[in-house]
Each structure stands twice: as C-alpha cells, then as structure tokens.
Scaffold this active site. Structure first.
Site, mmCIF file in Angstrom:
data_model
loop_
_atom_site.group_PDB
_atom_site.id
_atom_site.type_symbol
_atom_site.label_atom_id
_atom_site.label_comp_id
_atom_site.label_asym_id
_atom_site.label_seq_id
_atom_site.Cartn_x
_atom_site.Cartn_y
_atom_site.Cartn_z
ATOM 1 N N GLY A 11 0.815 -1.209 0.000
ATOM 2 C CA GLY A 11 0.000 0.000 0.000
ATOM 3 C C GLY A 11 0.847 1.257 0.000
ATOM 4 N N GLY A 13 -0.337 4.459 0.283
ATOM 5 C CA GLY A 13 -1.096 5.615 0.781
ATOM 6 C C GLY A 13 -0.243 6.382 1.787
ATOM 7 N N PHE A 14 -0.895 7.141 2.654
ATOM 8 C CA PHE A 14 -0.150 7.927 3.645
ATOM 9 C C PHE A 14 0.745 7.027 4.501
ATOM 10 C CE2 PHE A 14 -3.770 10.866 3.024
ATOM 11 C CZ PHE A 14 -3.058 12.028 2.763
ATOM 12 N N VAL A 80 -2.037 -7.132 -4.311
ATOM 13 C CA VAL A 80 -1.663 -8.189 -3.359
ATOM 14 C C VAL A 80 -2.928 -8.937 -2.946
ATOM 15 C CG1 VAL A 80 -0.739 -8.653 -1.056
ATOM 16 C CG2 VAL A 80 0.355 -6.955 -2.531
ATOM 17 N N GLU A 171 -18.184 17.744 3.343
ATOM 18 C CA GLU A 171 -17.321 18.479 2.413
ATOM 19 C C GLU A 171 -17.839 18.352 0.977
ATOM 20 O OE1 GLU A 171 -13.329 17.044 3.366
ATOM 21 O OE2 GLU A 171 -13.072 18.786 4.668
ATOM 22 N N ASP A 301 -5.198 3.048 8.079
ATOM 23 C CA ASP A 301 -6.625 2.696 8.147
ATOM 24 C C ASP A 301 -6.883 1.208 8.349
ATOM 25 O OD1 ASP A 301 -7.369 5.289 7.726
ATOM 26 O OD2 ASP A 301 -8.514 4.913 5.885
#
Ligand SMILES: Cc1cc2nc3c(=O)[nH]c(=O)nc-3n(C[C@H](O)[C@H](O)[C@H](O)COP(=O)(O)OP(=O)(O)OC[C@H]3O[C@@H](n4cnc5c(N)ncnc54)[C@H](O)[C@@H]3O)c2cc1C
Length: 438
Positions: A11, A13-14, A80, A171, A301
């Site tokens: 992953g 991501g952040f 994966v 938002e 997450d």
C-alpha cells in the site's frame, strides 16, 4: 538488492509512503513498496475532484517518481491477494511472491455499506481517484441529461443525496452546493438549476460528530444557507435505481446517491488470517506489530491501533502517516537488536471544509476552535503542505484561488461517459415530485 534486510510494504497511501520514506536511504535495508495503482492519492481532496475543483492529476503523484532518488526503494505495480504472516510473504494476483524480514500492511480501507439494500449497486462511493472521476461524470451527466430533457427534473434528475454526515459527506455536499449555485446556474442557462436539491442523510443527530456543539450549529447554518437539506437521526432503508427511502417514510427521487457512510478493512485484512477487530481491521499491539506474527506490522486505516485511553485511533491521514513512520523506526530497531517503542500519536487537531470560504478547525492538544474564513485559510495551508509534489501544490493553489475569487470551476470534464449514462426508464414514472414526505 542493495541491503541485507528486506521490507515489503503493501500500500502506497499515507501510511505506506510514510514508512517507505523513513526507510529510504538506509543502505542495509531494501524496500519493496507494492500498490495496485502506480500513484499515491491524496484522499482528503477526492471530493474536490468529484466537484470539479481540482484535476485528478492534482491529487495523485507517481510512486516511482516519489522514490526516484532512493536506490533502496523499489516500487511494484501489483494487486496483493495474500499475506502469509508466518512465512512473511505476500503474493500478488499475478502469482509473484515477495518475502521480507518485515512485512508492513498499509492497505487502507474500503466503503462499508452496512448491508443497506441497493447501496453497493446504486450509490457512488468516494474512496479512490476512480470513484471521484466517476462521480464527477455523474454530477455533470445529470445536468446535461436534464438540459436535453427538462421533464427529467420531475424524476429527481437534479436531486443529489449524500449518505453520511462525516467529513466526506459534509465536504462533498458543501462543494456540490457551491458548484450548482455559482457555476452550473451560469452555464446551463436554459435549465431550471434552482430546482436542484442537495440532501444529507445521517443516522446520528448531528453532522461532523467529533466537533463541538458550537461547530455543529455553525456547520448546519452554513449548509442551510447553501440550501442543503438535512435528514438527521434517520436511517436509509433502501437505495434504488432512481430513489432513496428513509426510515421515516421519506422517499427522495434521485439519480445520484453518494456514499460517505462508513469504511471497513479491505478484503486483504481477512485474507491474511490475522486477528481482526472493529470494522474488520487488523488488531495491532501498541508497537504496531501483530500479536503472534513476528515481523508483521499493520498501520494506517487497515489497523486498529490502540490509543492510551483504551480506545483505538481514528482513521485519519495524520494517524496513517505517523503510524507508517513509527513502524519504520520499529522495523529498524528490530534489525539492530533494539527495543521497539509504543506508538505515540501527535494530535495536531481536526478540520473540515464546508464550502467556499467556510471551514471549521480544532487546533492543537487544547482543541482551540476556529470557524469561517480563518479556518478556511488554515485548511488551505495545511492541505497544501500535506500534498506531494511542488507542481501539485501550485496547481491546487491556482484552482483554489480561481474558485474563491471567480467562482469558476476548472475541470468540469465528462471523462467517464459510462458513469454518466443514466437509465431513466425504470423507477421513475409514478411519483410526482422530487421529495415525498410521509
Ligand atoms: C473522501 C475522504 C476524505 C477524507 N478526509 C480526511 C481529512 O480531511 N483529514 C484526514 O486526516 N483524513 C481524511 N480521510 C482519511 C484519510 O484519507 C485516511 O485515513 C488515509 O488515507 C489512510 O491512509 P492509508 O495509507 O492507511 O490508506 P490509503 O490512503 O487508503 O492507502 C492504501 C493504499 O493501499 C493500496 N492497496 C489497497 N489494497 C491493496 C492491495 N490488495 N494490493 C495493492 N495495493 C493495495 C491502495 O491502492 C492505496 O494506495 C479522508 C478519507 C476519505 C476517503
């Protein structure tokens, strides 16, 4: 391979990027970063792509480019499908297997529809770049269809229903209301754009629950001024091809339902056979390792990361980034025979945008509260700072400036004609109006 230790990160991501960046430059460590996309995406700004404020390329950054100068980091484009925690291997959909001295699972989340009938078929999630592009095309598509055939307004063509009153829903709804009133009204000159309605539905009694009561009132007031209708304390019972029904008997006719109602762990969390807790996320120990699986970490997450108050840290970009970096430090500690440390989250606060010129923020450990233009400016600064790549930041600032001062949106591009192709045949003929209340 340059190093003697191999770390496999799933992953980009952040959390995954935070981890890989921390390990970059360590010559005795080799990193393989695997992601199903060749880019890192900035999820908090997906709603701005969906509402034509930013271009897709503003919030995505090539992972290869990100690690171009780091000889000890390899980027692989692959899905994966399996993690073997005992063998410490990960296997991709192509059958390729990567073995590591440490495995860091940073695979993020996926939408949780909570078994709401019809949600997975008819609602638009907003979790990845592809979702945002699809949703943007649907928003523009319903305006184009209604322009060609205004009778479709009676069938809910210009009703937008946002499920979930958290940051994603609020938002998106605020930005959509701005798009409708300030941009679409000028561009679709022969269409009754004033008939457009934006609805937010949430089971809870307030929007943006983690904020204060004062902030809740402010958010409701700002959205009210933008014409957004709130349905709070009520469940969605069904989403059909042309409507949403609520537990209080309300039916809203619509061709655009946006799902911001919750997230859960991706399937990979289950496929790894690791202990799973709330939301199917992988339970980790305070040092971010998984109990009974030496050398396996879960961060961001995908993990239930314990916090000192006995709860778990929320699914936030800042938690993901910091936990990724922390896991890298603990991996290095493992390799050098030192003790791992328990994760400490540095909470800088929370913020949310409610539309042009309006935001709320709670800053620092004492949660100093900001509203309005000051919070809006803080939001712009923080998000620009967090974005990857100078060019992305500059492009975003130009778009935000243009939106703020001219109320003009940039990339109103119908680039997914499949998403915009709407079947008006079913589910539409019998009800008279957009909203039917009991
Ligand atoms: C619409 C939206 C708005 C948000 N707004 C905010 C906000 O304002 N502030 C805030 O702090 N947080 C916000 N968040 C939450 C924040 O974006 C997440 O907490 C953060 O992105 C989590 O980072 P991560 O690295 O754990 O997962 P992700 O960023 O989701 O990254 C996971 C990566 O893993 C890859 N991946 C997943 N499965 C596989 C697989 N099987 N094989 C290969 N690759 C895989 C994915 O492609 C992805 O690149 C928002 C989230 C969303 C969806």
């Amino acid at each position: 391979m340059s190093g003697e230790h191999h770390v496999v990160i799933v992953g980009g991501g952040f959390a995954g990027v935070g981890c890989a960046r921390r390990l970059a430059g360590h010559d005795d460590v080799h990193v393989t970063l695997i992601d199903r996309n060749n880019y890192h995406q900035f999820q908090p700004l997906l709603y701005q792509v969906a509402t034509s404020q930013l271009a897709s390329s503003d919030i995505a950054y090539s992972l290869r480019k990100l690690f171009n100068d780091d000889d000890n980091v390899d980027v692989k484009l692959a899905d994966v499908v399996e993690v073997d925690p005992l063998a410490r291997t990960v296997t991709t959909a192509d059958g390729e297997r990567f073995a590591g001295d440490a495995i860091v699972i940073a695979a993020g989340s996926q939408p949780n529809f909570f078994r709401t009938p019809g949600a997975d078929q008819h609602a638009f999630p907003l979790y990845c770049l592809d979702d945002a592009q699809r949703l943007r095309s649907r928003v523009i598509g319903v305006f184009e269809e209604a322009d060609r055939d205004p009778s479709l307004i009676e069938q809910g063509a210009l009703n937008f229903v946002v499920i979930g009153g958290g940051p994603t829903g609020v938002e998106f709804a605020g930005a959509l209301a701005d798009l409708i009133h300030d941009t679409m009204a000028g561009e679709f000159r022969e269409l009754a754009v004033e008939a457009a309605q934006v609805h937010i539905v949430d089971l809870g009694p307030t929007l943006l629950a983690p904020f204060s009561d004062r902030a809740h009132d402010y958010v409701a007031k700002v959205l009210g001024r933008k014409g957004v209708r709130l349905h709070l304390g009520v469940a969605v019972t069904e989403i059909g091809p042309g409507h949403v029904t609520l537990a209080d008997g309300t039916t809203i006719k619509t061709r655009c339902v946006v799902w911001g109602g919750g997230i859960k762990a991706p399937a990979l969390a289950g496929a790894a056979g690791l202990p799973q807790g709330r939301g199917g996320r992988i339970d980790v120990l305070p040092d971010l390792t998984v109990d009974g699986a030496p050398g396996v970490y879960a961060v961001g997450d995908v993990a239930n990361i314990p916090s000192p108050d006995g709860a778990t840290h929320p699914q936030l970009g800042s938690v993901a980034l910091q936990s990724g970096v922390w896991a890298a430090d603990n991996v290095l500690a493992d390799f050098s025979g030192k003790h791992r440390k328990s994760f400490h989250y540095h909470d800088k606060g929370i913020m949310a945008m409610i539309g042009r010129g309006a935001a709320i923020a709670e800053v620092g450990a004492h949660r100093h509260e900001l509203h309005g233009v000051i919070a809006f400016s803080a939001w712009l600064g923080v998000h620009a700072a967090l974005m990857t790549g100078v060019r992305n930041r500059v492009d975003a600032f130009v778009s935000w400036g243009s939106d703020y001062f001219t109320k003009q949106r940039g990339p109103q591009v119908l680039d997914r004609s499949d998403a915009a192709r709407i079947d008006w045949g079913e589910d539409s003929a019998h009800e008279p109006a957009g909203v039917v209340t009991p």
